[in-house]
Design a protein around this motif. Structure first.
Motif, PDB file in Angstrom:
ATOM      1  N   PRO A 133       0.856  -1.144  -0.380  1.00 52.08           N
ATOM      2  CA  PRO A 133      -0.024   0.043   0.397  1.00 52.08           C
ATOM      3  C   PRO A 133       0.822   0.961  -0.003  1.00 52.08           C
ATOM      4  O   PRO A 133       1.619   1.650   0.612  1.00 52.08           O
ATOM      5  CB  PRO A 133      -0.719  -0.359   1.073  1.00 52.08           C
ATOM      6  N   LEU A 134      -0.130   1.962  -0.242  1.00 53.08           N
ATOM      7  CA  LEU A 134       0.563   3.405  -0.632  1.00 53.08           C
ATOM      8  C   LEU A 134       0.490   4.427   1.000  1.00 53.08           C
ATOM      9  O   LEU A 134       0.169   5.258   0.273  1.00 53.08           O
ATOM     10  CB  LEU A 134       1.069   4.600  -2.106  1.00 53.08           C
ATOM     11  N   GLU A 135       0.976   4.459   1.535  1.00 51.28           N
ATOM     12  CA  GLU A 135       1.036   4.637   2.788  1.00 51.28           C
ATOM     13  C   GLU A 135       2.029   4.875   3.844  1.00 51.28           C
ATOM     14  O   GLU A 135       3.385   4.129   3.807  1.00 51.28           O
ATOM     15  CB  GLU A 135       0.365   3.804   4.170  1.00 51.28           C
ATOM     16  N   ALA A 136       1.725   5.818   4.574  1.00 52.56           N
ATOM     17  CA  ALA A 136       3.466   6.673   5.205  1.00 52.56           C
ATOM     18  C   ALA A 136       3.766   5.116   6.427  1.00 52.56           C
ATOM     19  O   ALA A 136       5.091   4.758   5.924  1.00 52.56           O
ATOM     20  CB  ALA A 136       3.702   8.032   5.593  1.00 52.56           C
ATOM     21  N   THR A 137       2.995   4.813   6.578  1.00 55.51           N
ATOM     22  CA  THR A 137       3.004   4.031   8.050  1.00 55.51           C
ATOM     23  C   THR A 137       2.557   2.566   7.570  1.00 55.51           C
ATOM     24  O   THR A 137       1.105   2.651   7.347  1.00 55.51           O
ATOM     25  CB  THR A 137       2.686   4.323   9.366  1.00 55.51           C
ATOM     26  N   LEU A 138       3.337   1.541   7.610  1.00 53.61           N
ATOM     27  CA  LEU A 138       2.514  -0.122   7.597  1.00 53.61           C
ATOM     28  C   LEU A 138       2.231  -0.660   8.906  1.00 53.61           C
ATOM     29  O   LEU A 138       2.386  -0.549   9.723  1.00 53.61           O
ATOM     30  CB  LEU A 138       3.327  -0.594   6.730  1.00 53.61           C
ATOM     31  N   PRO A 139       0.987  -1.236   8.885  1.00 53.24           N
ATOM     32  CA  PRO A 139       0.241  -1.896   9.840  1.00 53.24           C
ATOM     33  C   PRO A 139       1.600  -2.483  10.600  1.00 53.24           C
ATOM     34  O   PRO A 139       1.559  -2.608  11.638  1.00 53.24           O
ATOM     35  CB  PRO A 139      -0.666  -3.097   9.462  1.00 53.24           C
ATOM     36  N   ASP A 140       2.463  -3.383   9.726  1.00 53.90           N
ATOM     37  CA  ASP A 140       3.746  -3.667  10.846  1.00 53.90           C
ATOM     38  C   ASP A 140       4.424  -3.569  11.344  1.00 53.90           C
ATOM     39  O   ASP A 140       5.636  -3.433  11.807  1.00 53.90           O
ATOM     40  CB  ASP A 140       4.397  -4.979  10.098  1.00 53.90           C
ATOM     41  N   GLY A 141       4.583  -1.936  10.641  1.00 56.71           N
ATOM     42  CA  GLY A 141       5.250  -0.664  11.800  1.00 56.71           C
ATOM     43  C   GLY A 141       6.261  -0.148  10.252  1.00 56.71           C
ATOM     44  O   GLY A 141       7.042   0.857  10.699  1.00 56.71           O
ATOM     45  N   SER A 142       5.978  -0.877   9.361  1.00 56.67           N
ATOM     46  CA  SER A 142       7.395  -0.186   8.535  1.00 56.67           C
ATOM     47  C   SER A 142       6.934   1.324   7.830  1.00 56.67           C
ATOM     48  O   SER A 142       5.622   1.093   8.151  1.00 56.67           O
ATOM     49  CB  SER A 142       7.226  -1.401   7.581  1.00 56.67           C
ATOM     50  N   ILE A 143       8.337   1.983   7.727  1.00 56.28           N
ATOM     51  CA  ILE A 143       7.838   2.950   7.264  1.00 56.28           C
ATOM     52  C   ILE A 143       8.023   3.381   6.403  1.00 56.28           C
ATOM     53  O   ILE A 143       9.423   3.157   5.884  1.00 56.28           O
ATOM     54  CB  ILE A 143       8.782   3.948   8.730  1.00 56.28           C
ATOM     55  N   GLN A 144       7.154   3.763   4.726  1.00 55.91           N
ATOM     56  CA  GLN A 144       8.043   4.401   3.416  1.00 55.91           C
ATOM     57  C   GLN A 144       7.949   5.641   3.920  1.00 55.91           C
ATOM     58  O   GLN A 144       7.430   7.099   4.138  1.00 55.91           O
ATOM     59  CB  GLN A 144       6.599   4.384   2.818  1.00 55.91           C
ATOM     60  N   GLY A 145       9.015   6.573   3.373  1.00 57.61           N
ATOM     61  CA  GLY A 145       9.545   7.670   2.998  1.00 57.61           C
ATOM     62  C   GLY A 145       8.562   8.012   1.751  1.00 57.61           C
ATOM     63  O   GLY A 145       8.557   7.543   1.070  1.00 57.61           O
ATOM     64  N   LEU A 146       9.285   9.538   1.643  1.00 58.66           N
ATOM     65  CA  LEU A 146       8.938  10.114  -0.012  1.00 58.66           C
ATOM     66  C   LEU A 146       9.741   9.727  -0.951  1.00 58.66           C
ATOM     67  O   LEU A 146      10.915  10.150  -1.234  1.00 58.66           O
ATOM     68  CB  LEU A 146       8.920  11.929   0.193  1.00 58.66           C
ATOM     69  N   ASN A 147       9.203   9.149  -2.095  1.00 58.42           N
ATOM     70  CA  ASN A 147      10.010   9.037  -3.904  1.00 58.42           C
ATOM     71  C   ASN A 147      10.315  10.562  -4.426  1.00 58.42           C
ATOM     72  O   ASN A 147      10.214  11.414  -3.999  1.00 58.42           O
ATOM     73  CB  ASN A 147       8.728   7.890  -4.234  1.00 58.42           C
ATOM     74  N   ARG A 148      10.380  10.303  -4.998  1.00 56.58           N
ATOM     75  CA  ARG A 148      11.129  11.167  -6.562  1.00 56.58           C
ATOM     76  C   ARG A 148       9.602  12.104  -6.102  1.00 56.58           C
ATOM     77  O   ARG A 148      10.305  13.678  -6.758  1.00 56.58           O
ATOM     78  CB  ARG A 148      11.679  10.871  -7.677  1.00 56.58           C
ATOM     79  N   GLY A 149       8.454  11.217  -6.015  1.00 56.85           N
ATOM     80  CA  GLY A 149       7.319  11.719  -7.337  1.00 56.85           C
ATOM     81  C   GLY A 149       6.673  12.856  -5.312  1.00 56.85           C
ATOM     82  O   GLY A 149       5.640  13.189  -6.127  1.00 56.85           O
ATOM     83  N   GLY A 150       6.983  13.220  -4.673  1.00 53.17           N
ATOM     84  CA  GLY A 150       6.946  13.426  -4.143  1.00 53.17           C
ATOM     85  C   GLY A 150       5.522  13.192  -2.522  1.00 53.17           C
ATOM     86  O   GLY A 150       4.556  13.073  -1.803  1.00 53.17           O
ATOM     87  N   THR A 151       5.416  10.957  -3.082  1.00 55.96           N
ATOM     88  CA  THR A 151       4.574  10.636  -2.547  1.00 55.96           C
ATOM     89  C   THR A 151       5.297   9.187  -1.790  1.00 55.96           C
ATOM     90  O   THR A 151       6.179   8.505  -1.977  1.00 55.96           O
ATOM     91  CB  THR A 151       3.531   9.868  -3.637  1.00 55.96           C
ATOM     92  N   PRO A 152       4.740   8.651  -0.574  1.00 60.87           N
ATOM     93  CA  PRO A 152       5.091   7.375   0.176  1.00 60.87           C
ATOM     94  C   PRO A 152       4.836   6.429  -0.597  1.00 60.87           C
ATOM     95  O   PRO A 152       3.722   6.272  -1.500  1.00 60.87           O
ATOM     96  CB  PRO A 152       4.525   7.480   1.023  1.00 60.87           C
ATOM     97  N   GLY A 153       6.021   5.522  -0.240  1.00 59.09           N
ATOM     98  CA  GLY A 153       5.511   4.107  -1.517  1.00 59.09           C
ATOM     99  C   GLY A 153       6.639   4.033  -2.619  1.00 59.09           C
ATOM    100  O   GLY A 153       7.158   5.041  -3.152  1.00 59.09           O
TER     101      GLY A 153
END
Length: 200
Positions: free
Chosen positions: A123-143
């Motif tokens: 999922p394109l979410e900043a924080t996933l249910p398992d605690g994983s964190i997704q930063g912003l990509n070159r497009g400025g969106t998480p995931g």
């Protein structure tokens, strides 16, 4: 006592053969790490069923498909003591603003150390249910942001780099790639690399 030349030669050749056998037994097998702390053996390995390592990335995992999804990834040979993983996907064939910067396509960290992979279509979410964190990509969106190299030009090499860490990173989804790399320094237990090629 004079030893005949032929006998001396035979003794020398026998000793040389024995030495070669010992050296061969002590040398690491091809593909294995040489000695060091923890001994030899295979390192952290990152794979996917979506494409072969070094192969062409199918369109469904790229910007050529309007419904882009991330590929399923799996890893093995996890180092003992791993607390978390961090994954960085980039396109090193691009330069930005006349600098050494390239295109960041995916930044995800604090993946639990018990994980052995990521499913397809994270999922394109900043924080996933398992605690994983997704930063912003070159497009400025998480995931995940799929490859998007133009048709005019050579294939670009999209690199997935997985790090096994002995800690979790005390960072938020606002963290940049440079901040994540800086926080990882001194905590990296292993590293696995996978790459695929793409252009439209």
């Amino acid at each position: 006592m004079n030893v005949p030349h032929t006998l001396r030669s035979a003794v020398f050749l026998a000793a040389l053969a024995a030495f070669s056998t010992v050296v061969h037994a002590q040398a690491p097998a091809q593909g294995q790490a040489r000695g060091g702390r923890g001994g030899g053996g295979p390192g952290l390995t990152l794979t996917t069923t979506a494409f072969e390592d070094g192969g062409i990335i199918p369109n469904r995992f790229t910007q050529a498909d309007p419904n882009t999804v991330s590929p399923a990834l799996s890893w093995s040979n996890v180092p003992e003591g791993t607390v978390s993983f961090a994954l960085i996907m980039n396109d090193p064939d691009v330069t930005i603003n006349r600098s050494t910067d390239d295109v960041l396509h995916w930044l995800i960290f604090n993946i639990p150390g018990t994980s052995r992979g990521l499913p397809e279509n994270v999922p394109l979410e900043a924080t996933l249910p398992d605690g994983s964190i997704q930063g912003l990509n070159r497009g400025g969106t998480p995931g995940y942001r799929g490859p998007g190299a133009p048709a005019a030009g050579p294939y670009h090499h999209y690199t997935f780099i997985l790090y096994a860490l002995d800690t979790r990173l005390d960072l938020t989804p606002a963290a940049t790639r440079a901040e994540v790399i800086d926080a990882m320094n001194g905590h990296i237990l292993g590293k696995g690399v996978l790459f695929g090629r793409f252009h439209r």
